[in-house]
Design a protein around this motif. Sequence first.
Motif, PDB file in Angstrom:
ATOM      1  N   GLY A  15      -7.295   9.460   0.940  1.00  0.00           N
ATOM      2  CA  GLY A  15      -6.459   9.422   2.139  1.00  0.00           C
ATOM      3  C   GLY A  15      -7.103   8.612   3.248  1.00  0.00           C
ATOM      4  N   HIS A  16      -8.394   8.768   3.409  1.00  0.00           N
ATOM      5  CA  HIS A  16      -9.133   8.013   4.422  1.00  0.00           C
ATOM      6  C   HIS A  16      -9.070   6.524   4.120  1.00  0.00           C
ATOM      7  CE1 HIS A  16     -12.775   6.177   6.163  1.00  0.00           C
ATOM      8  NE2 HIS A  16     -12.455   6.936   7.202  1.00  0.00           N
ATOM      9  N   ASP A  17      -9.283   6.146   2.869  1.00  0.00           N
ATOM     10  CA  ASP A  17      -9.248   4.729   2.484  1.00  0.00           C
ATOM     11  C   ASP A  17      -7.864   4.140   2.720  1.00  0.00           C
ATOM     12  OD1 ASP A  17     -11.891   4.970   1.742  1.00  0.00           O
ATOM     13  OD2 ASP A  17     -11.462   5.083  -0.411  1.00  0.00           O
ATOM     14  N   ILE A  18      -6.822   4.892   2.372  1.00  0.00           N
ATOM     15  CA  ILE A  18      -5.450   4.427   2.573  1.00  0.00           C
ATOM     16  C   ILE A  18      -5.190   4.230   4.067  1.00  0.00           C
ATOM     17  CG2 ILE A  18      -3.036   5.170   2.456  1.00  0.00           C
ATOM     18  CD1 ILE A  18      -3.682   6.297  -0.341  1.00  0.00           C
ATOM     19  N   GLY A  31       2.344  -2.672   0.331  1.00  0.00           N
ATOM     20  CA  GLY A  31       1.052  -3.300   0.059  1.00  0.00           C
ATOM     21  C   GLY A  31       0.019  -2.293  -0.412  1.00  0.00           C
ATOM     22  N   LEU A  32       0.028  -1.126   0.212  1.00  0.00           N
ATOM     23  CA  LEU A  32      -0.896  -0.067  -0.203  1.00  0.00           C
ATOM     24  C   LEU A  32      -0.604   0.387  -1.631  1.00  0.00           C
ATOM     25  CD1 LEU A  32      -0.879   1.943   3.117  1.00  0.00           C
ATOM     26  CD2 LEU A  32      -2.861   0.799   2.126  1.00  0.00           C
ATOM     27  N   CYS A  33       0.686   0.458  -1.978  1.00  0.00           N
ATOM     28  CA  CYS A  33       1.064   0.836  -3.351  1.00  0.00           C
ATOM     29  C   CYS A  33       0.517  -0.167  -4.354  1.00  0.00           C
ATOM     30  CB  CYS A  33       2.584   0.925  -3.483  1.00  0.00           C
ATOM     31  SG  CYS A  33       3.306   2.284  -2.560  1.00  0.00           S
ATOM     32  N   ALA A  34       0.619  -1.441  -4.021  1.00  0.00           N
ATOM     33  CA  ALA A  34       0.131  -2.484  -4.921  1.00  0.00           C
ATOM     34  C   ALA A  34      -1.386  -2.403  -5.101  1.00  0.00           C
ATOM     35  CB  ALA A  34       0.527  -3.864  -4.394  1.00  0.00           C
ATOM     36  N   VAL A  35      -2.092  -2.170  -4.013  1.00  0.00           N
ATOM     37  CA  VAL A  35      -3.560  -2.120  -4.057  1.00  0.00           C
ATOM     38  C   VAL A  35      -4.067  -0.861  -4.761  1.00  0.00           C
ATOM     39  CG1 VAL A  35      -5.635  -1.923  -2.615  1.00  0.00           C
ATOM     40  CG2 VAL A  35      -3.863  -3.568  -2.020  1.00  0.00           C
ATOM     41  N   THR A  36      -3.444   0.269  -4.452  1.00  0.00           N
ATOM     42  CA  THR A  36      -3.954   1.543  -4.962  1.00  0.00           C
ATOM     43  C   THR A  36      -3.302   2.008  -6.254  1.00  0.00           C
ATOM     44  OG1 THR A  36      -2.336   2.796  -3.662  1.00  0.00           O
ATOM     45  CG2 THR A  36      -4.490   2.366  -2.635  1.00  0.00           C
ATOM     46  N   GLU A  37      -2.204   1.334  -6.623  1.00  0.00           N
ATOM     47  CA  GLU A  37      -1.428   1.711  -7.811  1.00  0.00           C
ATOM     48  C   GLU A  37      -0.892   3.137  -7.702  1.00  0.00           C
ATOM     49  OE1 GLU A  37      -3.797   0.832 -11.262  1.00  0.00           O
ATOM     50  OE2 GLU A  37      -3.630  -1.317 -10.934  1.00  0.00           O
ATOM     51  N   LEU A  38      -0.514   3.528  -6.473  1.00  0.00           N
ATOM     52  CA  LEU A  38       0.091   4.831  -6.217  1.00  0.00           C
ATOM     53  C   LEU A  38       1.557   4.629  -5.849  1.00  0.00           C
ATOM     54  CD1 LEU A  38      -2.731   6.353  -3.985  1.00  0.00           C
ATOM     55  CD2 LEU A  38      -2.240   6.926  -6.367  1.00  0.00           C
TER      56      LEU A  38
END
Length: 62
Positions: A15-18, A31-38
């Motif tokens: 959560g902190h990294d996101i 963009g976060l979904c693409a980077v984290t695959e979440l």
Amino acid sequence: MDSALRAPKQMDQRGHDICEMHFYAGLTVEGLCAVTELSPATVKRNLRKTRAQALAALGHKE
């Protein structure tokens, strides 16, 4: 302020990294979904939870 930002990191590293990528790097949810695959729902949930933890560390009530 620094301790408020560190409090969520101690509780939830992902959560902190996101949150860091969102607020400091300017990544969107997509963009976060693409980077984290979440999934978008997971990213949004992590953002809400980490924000609430940071506000609680600052003494704010929601």
